[in-house]
Design a protein around this motif. Structure first.
Motif, short mmCIF file in Angstrom:
data_model
loop_
_atom_site.label_atom_id
_atom_site.label_comp_id
_atom_site.label_asym_id
_atom_site.label_seq_id
_atom_site.Cartn_x
_atom_site.Cartn_y
_atom_site.Cartn_z
N VAL A 67 0.85 -1.20 0.00
CA VAL A 67 0.00 0.00 0.00
C VAL A 67 0.88 1.25 0.00
O VAL A 67 0.63 2.20 -0.74
CB VAL A 67 -0.98 -0.02 1.19
N ASP A 68 1.94 1.24 0.81
CA ASP A 68 2.87 2.37 0.85
C ASP A 68 3.58 2.56 -0.49
O ASP A 68 3.77 3.70 -0.94
CB ASP A 68 3.92 2.17 1.96
N GLN A 69 3.96 1.45 -1.14
CA GLN A 69 4.61 1.54 -2.45
C GLN A 69 3.66 2.14 -3.48
O GLN A 69 4.06 2.94 -4.32
CB GLN A 69 5.08 0.15 -2.89
N HIS A 70 2.39 1.74 -3.43
CA HIS A 70 1.40 2.29 -4.36
C HIS A 70 1.21 3.79 -4.13
O HIS A 70 1.15 4.56 -5.08
CB HIS A 70 0.06 1.57 -4.21
N LEU A 71 1.12 4.21 -2.87
CA LEU A 71 0.97 5.64 -2.58
C LEU A 71 2.17 6.43 -3.11
O LEU A 71 2.01 7.48 -3.72
CB LEU A 71 0.78 5.89 -1.09
N MET A 90 2.19 9.46 -5.88
CA MET A 90 2.71 10.78 -5.56
C MET A 90 3.73 11.27 -6.60
O MET A 90 4.01 12.47 -6.67
CB MET A 90 3.38 10.75 -4.18
N ALA A 91 4.24 10.37 -7.42
CA ALA A 91 5.26 10.74 -8.40
C ALA A 91 4.72 11.78 -9.38
O ALA A 91 3.55 11.75 -9.75
CB ALA A 91 5.73 9.50 -9.16
N ASP A 92 5.58 12.72 -9.76
CA ASP A 92 5.16 13.76 -10.71
C ASP A 92 5.00 13.20 -12.12
O ASP A 92 4.29 13.77 -12.93
CB ASP A 92 6.16 14.91 -10.71
N LYS A 93 5.66 12.09 -12.40
CA LYS A 93 5.51 11.44 -13.70
C LYS A 93 5.21 9.96 -13.44
O LYS A 93 6.06 9.23 -12.95
CB LYS A 93 6.79 11.58 -14.52
N PRO A 94 3.99 9.50 -13.77
CA PRO A 94 3.65 8.10 -13.51
C PRO A 94 4.37 7.16 -14.47
O PRO A 94 4.81 7.58 -15.54
CB PRO A 94 2.15 8.05 -13.73
N LYS A 95 4.44 5.91 -14.08
CA LYS A 95 5.01 4.92 -14.99
C LYS A 95 4.14 4.87 -16.24
O LYS A 95 2.92 4.91 -16.17
CB LYS A 95 5.01 3.55 -14.31
N ALA A 96 4.79 4.77 -17.38
CA ALA A 96 4.08 4.82 -18.66
C ALA A 96 3.06 3.69 -18.81
O ALA A 96 2.04 3.86 -19.47
CB ALA A 96 5.08 4.78 -19.81
N SER A 117 0.70 15.26 -5.63
CA SER A 117 1.40 15.22 -6.91
C SER A 117 1.08 16.47 -7.73
O SER A 117 -0.02 17.03 -7.64
CB SER A 117 0.96 13.97 -7.69
N LYS A 118 2.02 16.87 -8.57
CA LYS A 118 1.77 17.98 -9.49
C LYS A 118 0.64 17.64 -10.46
O LYS A 118 0.02 18.53 -11.03
CB LYS A 118 3.04 18.31 -10.28
N ARG A 119 0.38 16.35 -10.63
CA ARG A 119 -0.65 15.90 -11.56
C ARG A 119 -2.06 15.98 -10.99
O ARG A 119 -3.03 15.72 -11.68
CB ARG A 119 -0.37 14.45 -12.00
N ALA A 120 -2.21 16.33 -9.74
CA ALA A 120 -3.51 16.32 -9.07
C ALA A 120 -4.54 17.23 -9.75
O ALA A 120 -5.73 16.96 -9.70
CB ALA A 120 -3.36 16.70 -7.60
N GLU A 121 -4.09 18.30 -10.38
CA GLU A 121 -5.01 19.25 -11.00
C GLU A 121 -5.23 19.02 -12.49
O GLU A 121 -5.96 19.76 -13.14
CB GLU A 121 -4.50 20.68 -10.78
N TRP A 133 -5.90 9.67 -5.41
CA TRP A 133 -5.55 8.42 -4.73
C TRP A 133 -6.15 8.38 -3.32
O TRP A 133 -6.79 7.40 -2.93
CB TRP A 133 -4.02 8.28 -4.67
N GLU A 134 -5.93 9.43 -2.56
CA GLU A 134 -6.32 9.44 -1.15
C GLU A 134 -7.84 9.40 -0.94
O GLU A 134 -8.31 8.95 0.10
CB GLU A 134 -5.74 10.67 -0.44
N THR A 135 -8.61 9.88 -1.90
CA THR A 135 -10.06 9.93 -1.71
C THR A 135 -10.82 8.88 -2.50
O THR A 135 -11.99 8.64 -2.20
CB THR A 135 -10.61 11.33 -2.11
N HIS A 136 -10.18 8.24 -3.48
CA HIS A 136 -10.90 7.28 -4.32
C HIS A 136 -10.38 5.86 -4.26
O HIS A 136 -11.08 4.93 -4.65
CB HIS A 136 -10.89 7.75 -5.78
N ILE A 137 -9.14 5.66 -3.85
CA ILE A 137 -8.56 4.32 -3.85
C ILE A 137 -8.46 3.81 -2.42
O ILE A 137 -7.89 4.45 -1.55
CB ILE A 137 -7.16 4.32 -4.50
N ARG A 138 -9.04 2.66 -2.20
CA ARG A 138 -8.98 2.01 -0.88
C ARG A 138 -8.66 0.54 -1.07
O ARG A 138 -9.16 -0.10 -1.99
CB ARG A 138 -10.33 2.09 -0.17
N THR A 139 -7.84 0.01 -0.18
CA THR A 139 -7.59 -1.43 -0.18
C THR A 139 -8.75 -2.07 0.56
O THR A 139 -8.94 -1.84 1.75
CB THR A 139 -6.26 -1.75 0.52
N ARG A 140 -9.55 -2.81 -0.15
CA ARG A 140 -10.73 -3.45 0.44
C ARG A 140 -10.47 -4.92 0.74
O ARG A 140 -11.12 -5.50 1.58
CB ARG A 140 -11.91 -3.35 -0.51
#
Length: 146
Positions: free
Chosen positions: A15-19, A23-29, A42-46, A54-61
């Motif tokens: 979960v920490d690795q995913h977060l 947070m990276a400014d450039k996601p993996k392609a 992340s700079k990409r948030a906007e 991530w923080e509001t929509h992704i949850r480990t269920r």
């Protein structure tokens, strides 16, 4: 990328690795999830085109896993008729043994096929509107570790 033969850590570590990746400014392609759901830090948030943060929509269920060194995991190369848990005939076993050449042993191949089976099962239960994986469950089979 990680080493396919190394353990990936506990669920909390994953979960920490995913977060961190979100947070990276450039996601993996090759990653839809980090592109579509960047972290709020992340700079990409906007950016337009994202589905949420991530923080509001992704949850480990649900977390599914096994210890590769446990006694049950050491039986994954056995068919159900031999005391294992997967139903496999001789031809299926031979195909698994001849696949995934990046792995160092047959038991790793069978364990990865079992992990694929678990992941594919819950990916099939997710609505296609919510599934963001380009290749659900195939990471270990293909030798891709993110």
């Amino acid at each position: 990328m990680g080493n396919i033969n190394e353990p990936r850590g506990s669920f909390g570590t994953r979960v920490d690795q995913h977060l961190k990746a979100a947070m990276a400014d450039k996601p993996k392609a090759d990653s839809n999830i980090y592109r579509l759901f960047p972290s709020k830090s992340s700079k990409r948030a906007e950016l337009m085109g994202r589905k949420g943060l991530w923080e509001t929509h992704i949850r480990t269920r649900m977390a599914i896993g096994f210890d590769r060194n446990s006694e049950p995991a050491k039986l994954l190369d056995k068919g159900y008729d031999e005391g294992g848990i997967m139903v496999m005939n001789t031809a299926m076993k031979a195909r698994i043994k001849s696949s995934m050449k990046h792995m160092t042993s047959d038991i790793q191949r069978f364990q990865s096929m079992f992990a694929y089976l678990m992941e594919m099962t819950y990916d099939l239960m997710i609505s296609s509107d919510n599934a963001v994986s380009k290749n659900p469950g195939f990471e270990h089979v293909l030798g891709v570790v993110n």
